[in-house]
Design an enzyme around this catalytic site. Sequence first.
Site, mmCIF file in Angstrom:
data_model
loop_
_atom_site.group_PDB
_atom_site.id
_atom_site.type_symbol
_atom_site.label_atom_id
_atom_site.label_comp_id
_atom_site.label_asym_id
_atom_site.label_seq_id
_atom_site.Cartn_x
_atom_site.Cartn_y
_atom_site.Cartn_z
ATOM 1 N N ASP A 67 35.680 49.503 36.360
ATOM 2 C CA ASP A 67 35.284 48.134 36.009
ATOM 3 C C ASP A 67 34.682 47.479 37.252
ATOM 4 O O ASP A 67 34.907 47.945 38.379
ATOM 5 C CB ASP A 67 36.494 47.317 35.524
ATOM 6 C CG ASP A 67 36.084 45.908 35.077
ATOM 7 O OD1 ASP A 67 35.093 45.790 34.328
ATOM 8 O OD2 ASP A 67 36.718 44.929 35.496
ATOM 9 N N SER A 68 33.946 46.397 37.029
ATOM 10 C CA SER A 68 33.422 45.640 38.161
ATOM 11 C C SER A 68 34.570 45.079 39.005
ATOM 12 O O SER A 68 34.382 44.815 40.190
ATOM 13 C CB SER A 68 32.559 44.486 37.652
ATOM 14 O OG SER A 68 33.343 43.641 36.837
ATOM 15 N N CYS A 82 34.143 48.311 31.155
ATOM 16 C CA CYS A 82 33.448 47.070 31.499
ATOM 17 C C CYS A 82 32.302 46.935 30.508
ATOM 18 O O CYS A 82 31.451 47.835 30.404
ATOM 19 C CB CYS A 82 32.905 47.178 32.920
ATOM 20 S SG CYS A 82 31.855 45.799 33.411
ATOM 21 N N GLU A 111 38.959 36.176 38.192
ATOM 22 C CA GLU A 111 38.889 36.921 39.466
ATOM 23 C C GLU A 111 39.506 36.101 40.605
ATOM 24 O O GLU A 111 39.992 36.654 41.575
ATOM 25 C CB GLU A 111 37.437 37.271 39.813
ATOM 26 C CG GLU A 111 36.852 38.417 38.995
ATOM 27 C CD GLU A 111 37.271 39.808 39.484
ATOM 28 O OE1 GLU A 111 37.320 40.037 40.705
ATOM 29 O OE2 GLU A 111 37.555 40.666 38.626
ATOM 30 N N CYS A 150 34.862 41.269 26.742
ATOM 31 C CA CYS A 150 34.885 41.378 28.197
ATOM 32 C C CYS A 150 36.309 41.774 28.537
ATOM 33 O O CYS A 150 37.255 41.137 28.055
ATOM 34 C CB CYS A 150 34.526 40.053 28.862
ATOM 35 S SG CYS A 150 34.764 40.088 30.657
ATOM 36 N N HIS A 197 38.032 41.394 31.041
ATOM 37 C CA HIS A 197 38.814 40.396 31.778
ATOM 38 C C HIS A 197 39.522 39.405 30.835
ATOM 39 O O HIS A 197 40.557 38.841 31.200
ATOM 40 C CB HIS A 197 37.896 39.567 32.682
ATOM 41 C CG HIS A 197 37.530 40.213 33.971
ATOM 42 N ND1 HIS A 197 36.754 41.342 34.059
ATOM 43 C CD2 HIS A 197 37.830 39.874 35.255
ATOM 44 C CE1 HIS A 197 36.579 41.664 35.333
ATOM 45 N NE2 HIS A 197 37.222 40.784 36.074
HETATM 46 N N1 DGL Z 1 35.058 43.057 32.882
HETATM 47 C C1 DGL Z 1 33.641 43.017 32.730
HETATM 48 C C2 DGL Z 1 33.212 43.127 31.279
HETATM 49 O O1 DGL Z 1 33.955 43.646 30.448
HETATM 50 C C3 DGL Z 1 32.884 41.850 33.285
HETATM 51 C C4 DGL Z 1 33.204 41.252 34.524
HETATM 52 C C5 DGL Z 1 32.020 40.865 35.370
HETATM 53 O O2 DGL Z 1 31.302 39.915 35.085
HETATM 54 O O3 DGL Z 1 31.894 41.544 36.366
HETATM 55 O O4 DGL Z 1 32.122 42.719 30.953
#
Ligand code: DGL
Length: 279
Positions: A11-12, A74, A159, A193, A195
């Site tokens: 993931d990012s 991600c 984050e 997402c 997150h």
């Molecule tokens: N967790 C990432 C996703 O599912 C996004 C987070 C980011 O913007 O880096 O899109």
Amino acid sequence: MVTNAPIGIFDSGYGGLTVFRSIADLLPGYDYVYLGDNARAPYGNRSFDSVHQYTLECVQWFFGQGCPLVILACNTASAKALRTIQQRDLPGLGADKRVLGVIRPTAEVIGNYTQTKSVGVLGTKGTITSGSYEIEIHHFFPEIKVHQLACPMWVPLIENGEYNGPGADYFVKKYLDELLSASPDLDTLLLACTHYPLLMDKIRKFLPENIQVVSQGPIVANSLAVYLERHPEMEQKLTKKGRKQFFTTDDTSDFDMHGGVFFGESVKSVHVPLGVGKL
Ligand code: DGL
């Protein structure tokens, strides 16, 4: 003999840990390596080229760790980098390697959740503007109305550890109100997402009770289990000692502090110097 062939989970930043949690619960016997590209997160507002370049660099790192299979946990990387990696990059990197994303497995089942045939999709700007969810959901469920909205403030709140604070209340309500006023008939809300499950309590607080909220962790975990059943040539390659290793491109103490919350158990990470000097 190969002694270490873990499944790679990428993931990012921290969000993929929510998916990793579900995968590790369903398939605890395998070895796993997690990498968060926290030094370059968030990816959400970045260009196709940047997301592709960063994701590819991380995928190559996973291959260097011995991972024959990498899950892009991600949505932004799945929307903006996966196809190019699968079609253009992978043939030159190892024909026996696989990289899978989270959008297709989610689109395959999301239509089973809705009675009103109306689904809301919340994601990063990158995921939403790519149109990937609309295309993939309509591929499997052409009759479903898809209402998409980008929530660019949610990942930065998460984050930065602000997902329980009053700022989160404000921005969760703002985006939900916007989505609901444009699409009052929806009965299913997809958190597209990885997150966003961290905001679940706040999302529930501001969402009418009749709307169910779907997170991707269990969906992606089930889809991985099915993939491994259907691909014994890959399944047999994977080592199975139940080991979990965590890596981050940024500060390890930050990762260990926040990562534990996302993963639901304490984590101890190791730094990987990817992207240094390229920010
Ligand atoms: N967790 C990432 C996703 O599912 C996004 C987070 C980011 O913007 O880096 O899109």
